[in-house]
Write an enzyme that holds these catalytic residues in place. Sequence first.
Site, PDB file in Angstrom:
ATOM      1  N   TYR A 189     -36.437   2.091   5.768  1.00  0.00           N
ATOM      2  CA  TYR A 189     -35.933   2.254   4.402  1.00  0.00           C
ATOM      3  C   TYR A 189     -37.097   2.580   3.456  1.00  0.00           C
ATOM      4  CZ  TYR A 189     -34.213   1.059  -0.208  1.00  0.00           C
ATOM      5  OH  TYR A 189     -33.904   1.097  -1.545  1.00  0.00           O
ATOM      6  N   ARG A 202     -33.652 -22.973  -8.813  1.00  0.00           N
ATOM      7  CA  ARG A 202     -34.547 -22.074  -8.066  1.00  0.00           C
ATOM      8  C   ARG A 202     -34.879 -22.714  -6.723  1.00  0.00           C
ATOM      9  NH1 ARG A 202     -39.517 -22.808  -8.822  1.00  0.00           N
ATOM     10  NH2 ARG A 202     -39.485 -22.905 -11.093  1.00  0.00           N
ATOM     11  N   LYS A 254     -25.557  -4.917   1.970  1.00  0.00           N
ATOM     12  CA  LYS A 254     -24.874  -3.907   2.777  1.00  0.00           C
ATOM     13  C   LYS A 254     -23.674  -4.522   3.513  1.00  0.00           C
ATOM     14  CE  LYS A 254     -27.928  -1.265   1.052  1.00  0.00           C
ATOM     15  NZ  LYS A 254     -29.167  -1.909   0.874  1.00  0.00           N
ATOM     16  N   ASP A 310     -35.579  -6.117  10.827  1.00  0.00           N
ATOM     17  CA  ASP A 310     -34.614  -5.793   9.769  1.00  0.00           C
ATOM     18  C   ASP A 310     -33.309  -5.414  10.471  1.00  0.00           C
ATOM     19  OD1 ASP A 310     -33.047  -4.570   7.830  1.00  0.00           O
ATOM     20  OD2 ASP A 310     -34.760  -3.726   6.755  1.00  0.00           O
TER      21      ASP A 310
END
Length: 381
Positions: free
Chosen positions: A99, A47, A196, A171
């Site tokens: 979004y 992690r 994406k 973004d």
Amino acid sequence: MKFNTKTIHGGQHNVDPAYGSVMPPIYQTSTYSQSTPGGHKGFEYSRSGNPTRAALERAFASLENGEFGLAFGSGLAAIDAVVKLLKPGDEVVSTNDLYGGSYRLFTQIYEDFGIKFHFIGMENAFRIEDFVNEKTKLIWVETPTNPMMNIIDIKAAAAIAKKHNVLLAVDNTFATPYLQRPLDLGADIVMHSATKYLGGHSDVVMGALVVRDKELADRLYFIQNASGAVCGPQDSFLMLRGIKTLHVRMQRHCENGKRVAEYLQNHLKIEKVYWPGFETHPNHEIAKAQMDDFGGMISFVTKGNDYDEAIRIVEKLKIFTLAESLGGVESLSGHPASMTHASIPREEREKTGVVDALIRLSVGIEDADDLIADLEQAIGG
Ligand code: P1T
């Protein structure tokens, strides 16, 4: 190093000191042996850090001309980490057309934690300043916006952010660093749904943040490790593989996007096409200044603004698969009002143009003639 070389080599020096493998190995491990407490070789628990993820994080940083990259389990996890920089009482000025999942995170999670969001149209970036006050800590810009393809002037937003000592996050999912590098334009944080275009093959869900400032990077790393929304080594490997062809894919996305946008623009049954490459786009000049080309995302509405007609078209398309997401090699169609933006209340989304008749296309890298023929059979003459 130029961009087309960075996609392949950026941050990838000496990724396998053991055998010299050209690709970073997939370190499929959750933990690392220690000779004595704290006696490790740079990694102690996956992690906190993993060598495959570290190679990817260096690649992200390199692509965006940043210093520090962070990889997350999804784009929303990356956005979540940015909002966790804030405290109750802080305020955010955000793009109003964004979004739907980002809007949902802001309004349905973080407003409950006492953070206030102002959603505003930023086509005129100077409007941002009207909503900045002493509580403002973050300006959130998505450009081009999803799905209305609005363009926001990053340099102008950065000037306001600097003046008021507020962070500017961009973004950059739709543009990718192939087309637009927000850190060079003055942003503090660049964010991606790497799901994406960066991944590019519709096979990984992932998010990315890139920054230059060490203190900001340390805080975001602390949040990443403390909250734990990291991505795994397999996905990191797939993302690294995807990034290597980002520049060639994007070139074709842009070429095909232009062909499809122009086809739709000239179609008698189409009312309006949203694509920043048109000279008639309200912020075409800003797009030209801050982007190297106009990308492969296009939205449109049919004549008469007819919901049934929009549904008929997306059902009839064959090469354009009706699906959530975007940015893969394959063309996708979407109906934002009922799919990606369903979590935005109707009156809010309609204000920004996300009407029931709106169709969104992610133009892939197939042959443009086939894509146009597909649209032709679905829309009709
Ligand atoms: O889906 P995820 O990787 O968590 O990324 C969220 C996200 C953030 N920002 C933008 C601009 C996005 O487009 C997305 C995800 N968008 C879709 C799934 C979509 O179809 O629009």
